[in-house]
Design a protein around this motif. Structure first.
Motif, mmCIF file in Angstrom:
data_model
loop_
_atom_site.group_PDB
_atom_site.id
_atom_site.type_symbol
_atom_site.label_atom_id
_atom_site.label_comp_id
_atom_site.label_asym_id
_atom_site.label_seq_id
_atom_site.Cartn_x
_atom_site.Cartn_y
_atom_site.Cartn_z
ATOM 1 N N ARG A 96 5.498 -18.266 20.902
ATOM 2 C CA ARG A 96 6.569 -17.554 21.605
ATOM 3 C C ARG A 96 7.733 -18.489 21.907
ATOM 4 N NH1 ARG A 96 8.206 -16.649 26.926
ATOM 5 N NH2 ARG A 96 8.885 -14.524 27.401
ATOM 6 N N PRO A 129 15.344 -11.020 18.966
ATOM 7 C CA PRO A 129 15.633 -11.807 20.175
ATOM 8 C C PRO A 129 16.534 -11.018 21.112
ATOM 9 C CG PRO A 129 16.858 -12.662 18.285
ATOM 10 C CD PRO A 129 15.883 -11.662 17.744
ATOM 11 N N TYR A 135 9.435 -10.779 19.339
ATOM 12 C CA TYR A 135 10.216 -11.922 19.804
ATOM 13 C C TYR A 135 10.959 -12.595 18.654
ATOM 14 C CZ TYR A 135 7.091 -11.351 23.804
ATOM 15 O OH TYR A 135 6.396 -10.837 24.857
ATOM 16 N N ALA A 193 13.050 -13.838 24.860
ATOM 17 C CA ALA A 193 11.865 -13.103 24.390
ATOM 18 C C ALA A 193 11.576 -11.959 25.360
ATOM 19 C CB ALA A 193 10.670 -14.034 24.264
#
Length: 315
Positions: A61, A156, A152, A194
């Motif tokens: 992430r 974005p 993610y 994220a």
């Protein structure tokens, strides 16, 4: 006159005139589930799996490139979309709740802690009291979290409080509380963009669904139903997410439960509570072949069966 006994084609049960009970609703559908028995989870393996999985999730992430310009553009697009359909309420909620200090501070700590505390608590509860359903529920959670990584990377998104020109309040910064992954020192080690999908919603709904379906006390079911709704209010009031991020979290959760249904043949609450025992050794379950009868001796004792002789004719 007695009711004749009949056998229906494709059914191993014989109708005897007595009512046939409904099938056990906790039994999974045939198919993959028949080849994937549920066994008791091993505590050390589960702890290691959860720890390693969360570490890998966090690393991936935070390794996603932070495309600030793209993330800001996406945030403005979502904000404009929500307002165009008359559901751009995040700004009003954020400013209204921020005016009540004790409430917004409580929500800041709620956002920072319960996301982990409640999820781990439900996992422990399943492991201890629902062992037959634990593996499927855990797999649904892991699949939900894993597919969120795609969001993610592919989309974005800046949260509302980081969006330029949105006039949202970063409640963690304003009130000096901790727990924000996008403010203060944590911003240096966390991916700030994220926000889509929201795993606060994905995880809280996972907890809520399982508590509603599996818990017995009514008050626990009620808490399970309220928890994801309250989490939605918190993520909006603290300006951590748009409500559309919550929709993304629900879609990820649907994928997780769908994968589990395909893999186990049923949703977690439809699986047996108890674990499946390992099958007994073949020597105990397979009857030994009958010994061939010895040929009858001449003048055998009365009552001994004579071998059946063929008549040589087709019957």
């Amino acid at each position: 006159m007695g009711v004749p006994t009949t056998r229906r084609e494709g059914d191993d049960r014989v109708a005897t005139g007595t009512p046939i009970q409904a099938e056990d609703t906790d039994s999974p559908r045939p198919g993959l589930a028949a080849r994937r028995p549920v066994r008791r989870p091993v505590i050390w393996f589960e702890l290691a799996l959860i720890g390693v999985s969360y570490l890998v999730y966090s690393l991936i992430r935070n390794a996603v490139p932070e495309h600030e310009a793209v993330a800001m553009r996406h945030a403005h697009w979502i904000w404009d979309l929500e307002r165009s359909i008359g559901l751009g309420f995040e700004h009003a909620v954020n400013h209204s709740v921020n005016s009540v200090t004790w409430l917004i501070v409580s929500m800041n700590y709620y956002y920072a802690t319960l996301h982990f505390v409640v999820t781990i608590g439900v996992l422990v509860w399943l492991y201890r009291w629902q062992p037959g359903r634990y593996a499927a529920a855990r797999t649904a959670l892991f699949a939900t979290t894993g597919v969120a990584l795609l969001g993610y990377y592919l989309y974005p998104l800046a949260p509302p409080r980081l969006m330029t020109g949105g006039d949202f309040i970063d409640t963690v910064v304003v009130h000096g509380t901790w727990g924000s992954m996008a403010s203060g020192d944590m911003a240096n080690v966390s991916n700030q963009y994220a926000a889509m999908p929201s795993m606060h919603i994905g995880w809280s709904t996972w907890c809520g669904v399982l508590l509603v379906l599996l818990a017995r006390p009514l008050w626990v079911k009620l808490l399970g139903a309220v928890y994801p709704v309250l989490t939605l209010v918190v993520i909006v009031a603290t300006a951590n997410h748009f409500w559309l991020d919550a929709v993304g979290g629900l879609l990820c959760l649907a994928f997780g439960f769908g994968l589990v249904t395909w893999w186990y043949g049923a949703l977690p609450h439809r699986l047996p509570v108890a674990v499946t025992r390992d099958p007994a050794p073949a020597a105990e379950t397979t009857p030994a072949p009958a010994a061939a009868p010895a040929p009858a001796a001449h003048g055998s004792a009365p009552g001994a069966q004579e071998p059946v002789r063929s008549s040589g004719r087709a019957g």
